[in-house]
Design a protein around this motif. Structure first.
Motif, PDB file in Angstrom:
ATOM      1  N   LEU A  74       0.825  -1.206  -0.135  1.00 45.39           N
ATOM      2  CA  LEU A  74       0.198  -0.029   0.182  1.00 45.39           C
ATOM      3  C   LEU A  74       0.845   1.223  -0.087  1.00 45.39           C
ATOM      4  CD1 LEU A  74      -1.529  -2.340   1.811  1.00 45.39           C
ATOM      5  CD2 LEU A  74      -3.161  -0.583   2.194  1.00 45.39           C
ATOM      6  N   ARG A  75       0.835   2.194  -0.845  1.00 41.68           N
ATOM      7  CA  ARG A  75       1.303   3.325  -0.968  1.00 41.68           C
ATOM      8  C   ARG A  75       0.425   4.710  -1.030  1.00 41.68           C
ATOM      9  NH1 ARG A  75       6.803   3.398  -1.854  1.00 41.68           N
ATOM     10  NH2 ARG A  75       7.738   1.387  -2.148  1.00 41.68           N
ATOM     11  N   SER A  76       0.849   5.593  -0.390  1.00 43.85           N
ATOM     12  CA  SER A  76       0.056   6.943  -0.476  1.00 43.85           C
ATOM     13  C   SER A  76       1.000   8.330  -0.875  1.00 43.85           C
ATOM     14  CB  SER A  76      -0.362   7.121   1.063  1.00 43.85           C
ATOM     15  OG  SER A  76      -1.154   8.481   0.942  1.00 43.85           O
ATOM     16  N   SER A  77       0.630   8.891  -1.771  1.00 45.54           N
ATOM     17  CA  SER A  77       1.177  10.178  -2.193  1.00 45.54           C
ATOM     18  C   SER A  77       0.818  11.387  -1.448  1.00 45.54           C
ATOM     19  CB  SER A  77       1.102  10.246  -3.484  1.00 45.54           C
ATOM     20  OG  SER A  77      -0.239  10.390  -4.043  1.00 45.54           O
ATOM     21  N   SER A  78      -0.054  10.944  -0.423  1.00 47.29           N
ATOM     22  CA  SER A  78      -0.719  12.213   0.327  1.00 47.29           C
ATOM     23  C   SER A  78       0.117  12.506   1.507  1.00 47.29           C
ATOM     24  CB  SER A  78      -2.184  12.031   0.433  1.00 47.29           C
ATOM     25  OG  SER A  78      -2.583  12.886   1.360  1.00 47.29           O
ATOM     26  N   VAL A  79       0.218  13.651   2.168  1.00 52.46           N
ATOM     27  CA  VAL A  79       0.854  13.667   3.528  1.00 52.46           C
ATOM     28  C   VAL A  79      -0.066  13.406   4.452  1.00 52.46           C
ATOM     29  CG1 VAL A  79       2.211  15.818   2.729  1.00 52.46           C
ATOM     30  CG2 VAL A  79       0.077  16.171   3.655  1.00 52.46           C
ATOM     31  N   LEU A  80      -1.310  13.200   4.268  1.00 51.56           N
ATOM     32  CA  LEU A  80      -2.424  12.860   5.284  1.00 51.56           C
ATOM     33  C   LEU A  80      -2.390  11.567   5.553  1.00 51.56           C
ATOM     34  CD1 LEU A  80      -5.450  15.059   4.212  1.00 51.56           C
ATOM     35  CD2 LEU A  80      -3.530  15.573   6.020  1.00 51.56           C
ATOM     36  N   PRO A  81      -2.384  10.806   6.953  1.00 51.80           N
ATOM     37  CA  PRO A  81      -2.675   9.575   7.019  1.00 51.80           C
ATOM     38  C   PRO A  81      -3.921   9.012   6.819  1.00 51.80           C
ATOM     39  CG  PRO A  81      -2.673  10.748   9.119  1.00 51.80           C
ATOM     40  CD  PRO A  81      -2.481  11.794   7.945  1.00 51.80           C
ATOM     41  N   SER A  82      -4.029   7.747   6.405  1.00 52.80           N
ATOM     42  CA  SER A  82      -5.289   7.281   6.309  1.00 52.80           C
ATOM     43  C   SER A  82      -5.999   6.498   7.603  1.00 52.80           C
ATOM     44  CB  SER A  82      -5.111   6.136   4.973  1.00 52.80           C
ATOM     45  OG  SER A  82      -4.397   4.994   5.576  1.00 52.80           O
ATOM     46  N   GLY A  83      -7.136   6.053   7.107  1.00 51.28           N
ATOM     47  CA  GLY A  83      -8.026   5.437   8.164  1.00 51.28           C
ATOM     48  C   GLY A  83      -7.453   3.768   7.844  1.00 51.28           C
ATOM     49  N   ARG A  84      -8.406   3.014   8.552  1.00 47.05           N
ATOM     50  CA  ARG A  84      -8.359   1.705   8.171  1.00 47.05           C
ATOM     51  C   ARG A  84      -8.726   1.354   6.603  1.00 47.05           C
ATOM     52  NH1 ARG A  84     -12.055  -3.122  10.868  1.00 47.05           N
ATOM     53  NH2 ARG A  84     -13.496  -1.743   9.658  1.00 47.05           N
ATOM     54  N   ILE A  85      -7.867   0.539   6.005  1.00 46.26           N
ATOM     55  CA  ILE A  85      -8.046   0.039   4.658  1.00 46.26           C
ATOM     56  C   ILE A  85      -8.339  -1.413   4.692  1.00 46.26           C
ATOM     57  CG2 ILE A  85      -7.123  -0.139   2.479  1.00 46.26           C
ATOM     58  CD1 ILE A  85      -5.135   2.207   3.136  1.00 46.26           C
ATOM     59  N   ALA A  86      -9.574  -1.800   4.082  1.00 49.91           N
ATOM     60  CA  ALA A  86     -10.117  -2.983   4.000  1.00 49.91           C
ATOM     61  C   ALA A  86      -9.908  -3.693   2.472  1.00 49.91           C
ATOM     62  CB  ALA A  86     -11.561  -3.227   4.371  1.00 49.91           C
ATOM     63  N   ILE A  87      -9.112  -4.638   2.407  1.00 49.18           N
ATOM     64  CA  ILE A  87      -8.692  -5.293   1.116  1.00 49.18           C
ATOM     65  C   ILE A  87      -9.348  -6.652   1.006  1.00 49.18           C
ATOM     66  CG2 ILE A  87      -7.017  -6.077  -0.601  1.00 49.18           C
ATOM     67  CD1 ILE A  87      -5.237  -3.962   0.958  1.00 49.18           C
ATOM     68  N   ARG A  88     -10.482  -6.825   0.066  1.00 43.58           N
ATOM     69  CA  ARG A  88     -10.975  -8.110   0.104  1.00 43.58           C
ATOM     70  C   ARG A  88     -10.335  -8.767  -1.186  1.00 43.58           C
ATOM     71  NH1 ARG A  88     -17.320  -8.630   0.154  1.00 43.58           N
ATOM     72  NH2 ARG A  88     -16.772  -8.154   2.167  1.00 43.58           N
ATOM     73  N   LEU A  89      -9.658 -10.066  -1.307  1.00 45.26           N
ATOM     74  CA  LEU A  89      -9.021 -11.023  -2.202  1.00 45.26           C
ATOM     75  C   LEU A  89     -10.238 -11.975  -2.696  1.00 45.26           C
ATOM     76  CD1 LEU A  89      -5.569 -11.485  -1.085  1.00 45.26           C
ATOM     77  CD2 LEU A  89      -6.672  -9.485  -2.367  1.00 45.26           C
ATOM     78  N   GLU A  90     -10.171 -12.464  -4.056  1.00 43.53           N
ATOM     79  CA  GLU A  90     -11.032 -13.354  -4.356  1.00 43.53           C
ATOM     80  C   GLU A  90     -10.133 -14.613  -4.937  1.00 43.53           C
ATOM     81  OE1 GLU A  90     -14.885 -13.234  -7.082  1.00 43.53           O
ATOM     82  OE2 GLU A  90     -13.071 -13.442  -8.317  1.00 43.53           O
ATOM     83  N   GLN A 100     -13.765 -18.324  -3.433  1.00 40.94           N
ATOM     84  CA  GLN A 100     -13.485 -17.941  -2.049  1.00 40.94           C
ATOM     85  C   GLN A 100     -13.035 -16.510  -1.737  1.00 40.94           C
ATOM     86  OE1 GLN A 100     -11.141 -22.418  -1.802  1.00 40.94           O
ATOM     87  NE2 GLN A 100     -11.193 -21.200   0.146  1.00 40.94           N
ATOM     88  N   THR A 101     -13.288 -16.087  -0.892  1.00 44.40           N
ATOM     89  CA  THR A 101     -12.809 -14.557  -0.445  1.00 44.40           C
ATOM     90  C   THR A 101     -12.194 -14.694   0.842  1.00 44.40           C
ATOM     91  OG1 THR A 101     -15.152 -14.215   0.526  1.00 44.40           O
ATOM     92  CG2 THR A 101     -14.914 -13.500  -1.742  1.00 44.40           C
ATOM     93  N   ALA A 102     -11.285 -13.554   1.051  1.00 43.88           N
ATOM     94  CA  ALA A 102     -10.645 -13.288   2.339  1.00 43.88           C
ATOM     95  C   ALA A 102     -10.359 -11.783   2.348  1.00 43.88           C
ATOM     96  CB  ALA A 102      -9.288 -14.236   2.175  1.00 43.88           C
ATOM     97  N   SER A 103     -10.305 -11.424   3.659  1.00 44.55           N
ATOM     98  CA  SER A 103     -10.234 -10.045   3.885  1.00 44.55           C
ATOM     99  C   SER A 103      -9.053  -9.713   4.509  1.00 44.55           C
ATOM    100  CB  SER A 103     -11.366  -9.443   4.567  1.00 44.55           C
ATOM    101  OG  SER A 103     -12.417  -9.458   3.690  1.00 44.55           O
ATOM    102  N   PHE A 104      -8.382  -8.454   4.540  1.00 43.64           N
ATOM    103  CA  PHE A 104      -6.966  -7.741   5.106  1.00 43.64           C
ATOM    104  C   PHE A 104      -7.364  -6.397   5.454  1.00 43.64           C
ATOM    105  CE2 PHE A 104      -5.793 -11.658   2.478  1.00 43.64           C
ATOM    106  CZ  PHE A 104      -4.804 -12.194   3.114  1.00 43.64           C
ATOM    107  N   PHE A 105      -6.720  -6.094   6.432  1.00 44.50           N
ATOM    108  CA  PHE A 105      -6.847  -4.772   7.027  1.00 44.50           C
ATOM    109  C   PHE A 105      -5.433  -4.251   7.228  1.00 44.50           C
ATOM    110  CE2 PHE A 105     -10.594  -7.091   8.060  1.00 44.50           C
ATOM    111  CZ  PHE A 105     -11.814  -6.273   7.584  1.00 44.50           C
ATOM    112  N   SER A 106      -5.215  -2.829   7.149  1.00 42.30           N
ATOM    113  CA  SER A 106      -4.317  -2.182   7.292  1.00 42.30           C
ATOM    114  C   SER A 106      -4.286  -0.732   7.062  1.00 42.30           C
ATOM    115  CB  SER A 106      -3.020  -2.561   6.335  1.00 42.30           C
ATOM    116  OG  SER A 106      -1.947  -1.833   6.366  1.00 42.30           O
ATOM    117  N   PHE A 107      -3.411   0.359   7.262  1.00 38.45           N
ATOM    118  CA  PHE A 107      -3.563   1.566   7.100  1.00 38.45           C
ATOM    119  C   PHE A 107      -2.044   2.153   6.530  1.00 38.45           C
ATOM    120  CE2 PHE A 107      -1.301   1.337  11.063  1.00 38.45           C
ATOM    121  CZ  PHE A 107      -0.524   2.453  11.187  1.00 38.45           C
TER     122      PHE A 107
END
Length: 391
Positions: A74-90, A100-107
């Motif tokens: 995960l990469r961000s070009s903004s100076v602002l921090p993000s909240g929680r990011i939910a990623i769903r893989l299939e 099948q699906t699986a979820s991952f979370f990060s910021f």
């Protein structure tokens, strides 16, 4: 969602109490909550266009029962921090279309101020694993990404162009060693120059050359210039006849009209038998072709002469569709490739029945399949096209 509902209920209570009791403080607090929601929405709307998500799969071959390793950057070009990011893989099996699906979370933290460049971007790395319940070729993709605000109240979907992730993995079943005994002088390879260039699954053996002196009428393209320069005379490369595999394994798998769910279970057993047969033949020194029906009644084949070819073959074999008329796969194979099949023909049917030389059969059982595979020895040799199976 629960936080959003609680937030809306709180705002509604404040508005109701402010109107009933004519309290300006409660009304102002209600307006503050509404403004807070608007600010959080604009905050998220700004960040979703500054965040990128990429997926990588380090290994393309895994065993069934083990997790498929996945790396999410995960990469961000903004100076602002993000909240929680939910990623769903299939996870989708190409053979039977099971998902099948699986979820991952990060910021992602914001980038450093005063510096430029890709290395200065805010980044985060998420490592995880996905479990595949079926064997075969599996596709993994990023199905969706959602960005939450700092309070976890609102979430917005990240556009598709900001997320990149797709990969394929071959999930192999647990193979068993089948005793295969090649008899001396029983496996004489057949020779043919007729390979099908349009078949992308074809694994042709490397071409073998012989060298000789140049003769009038030889093509200039056949001259070996490096050897000619060393020997001070023209040396010509002469192509030798390619050697085809001496064993052909036909997969005569017919689905029929049975439900797909029931057929999926049977395909798992067929994959175990197929992988065990191919690896055991290869271990016995028998290069072989694996032939199966593809889409639109097309016959495909893959030459297996080394371990890497086994993985390629297992990735390409797909679940067959319903065929209206029983078509002989051996006849279809001979018509397409215009060459006589290998000396020894094996036919593996969907009933776990291995037919050899049109005369003998070996019946494997689903219950105790591993023992059934290990207890029966396959003897290759004798006359061309003959094979015996003994316990």
């Amino acid at each position: 969602m629960k936080r959003l509902i609680a937030f809306l209920m709180l705002a509604a209570v404040l508005a109701y109490m402010g109107v009933i009791y004519r309290s300006s403080s409660l009304i102002y607090l209600f307006y503050a909550l509404v403004c807070c929601v608007g600010i959080l929405f604009l905050y998220n709307l700004y960040l979703i266009y500054h965040i990128r998500i990429t997926m990588d799969i380090p290994y393309q071959i895994v065993e069934k029962g083990k997790e498929i390793p996945v790396e999410l950057e995960l990469r961000s070009s903004s100076v602002l921090p993000s909240g929680r990011i939910a990623i769903r893989l299939e996870v989708k099996n190409v053979r039977d279309k099971k998902k099948q699906t699986a979820s991952f979370f990060s910021f992602v933290p914001g980038k450093r101020i005063g510096r430029t460049g890709r290395g200065n971007e805010g980044s985060a790395l998420v490592r995880g694993g996905l479990a595949s319940r079926t064997s075969g070729r599996v596709q993994v993709r990023v199905k969706g990404v959602w960005l939450y605000d700092l309070l976890g109240i609102l979430k917005l979907p990240v556009p598709g162009k900001r997320r990149h992730g797709f990969g394929e993995v071959v999930v192999l079943p647990k193979a068993c060693r089948i005793p295969v005994v090649p008899v001396k002088n029983g496996l004489q390879p057949s020779y043919s120059r007729e390979f099908c260039p349009g078949n992308v699954f074809e694994q042709e053996p490397p071409e073998v050359y012989d060298i000789r002196n140049y003769r009038p009428g030889d093509s200039l393209r056949s001259i070996h210039w490096k050897l000619s320069a060393k020997s001070d005379e023209l040396i010509v490369r002469e192509s030798q006849i390619e050697t085809e595999a001496a064993v052909v394994l036909f997969l005569d798998w017919r689905r029929g009209k049975e439900p797909l769910r029931k057929y999926r279970k049977r395909m798992e057993y067929l994959n175990i038998v197929l992988l065990s047969l191919s690896e055991s033949l290869l271990e016995a020194g028998c290069a072989h072709y694996v032939v199966w029906y593809g889409g639109q009644e097309d016959v495909l084949r893959c030459r297996v002469s080394q371990q890497e070819h086994v993985y390629q073959m297992m990735a390409q074999v797909s679940i067959p569709g319903e065929r209206k008329q029983p078509v002989s796969i051996r006849e279809a194979y001979a018509q397409k490739y215009h060459s006589v099949p290998g000396q020894i023909n094996l036919i593996l049917r969907e009933t776990l029945c291995l037919q050899v030389a049109d005369s003998q059969t070996i019946q494997y059982t689903e219950q105790g399949l591993e023992k059934s595979l290990q207890d029966q020895t396959i003897y290759l040799g004798g006359k061309a096209g003959s094979l015996g199976a003994r316990k």
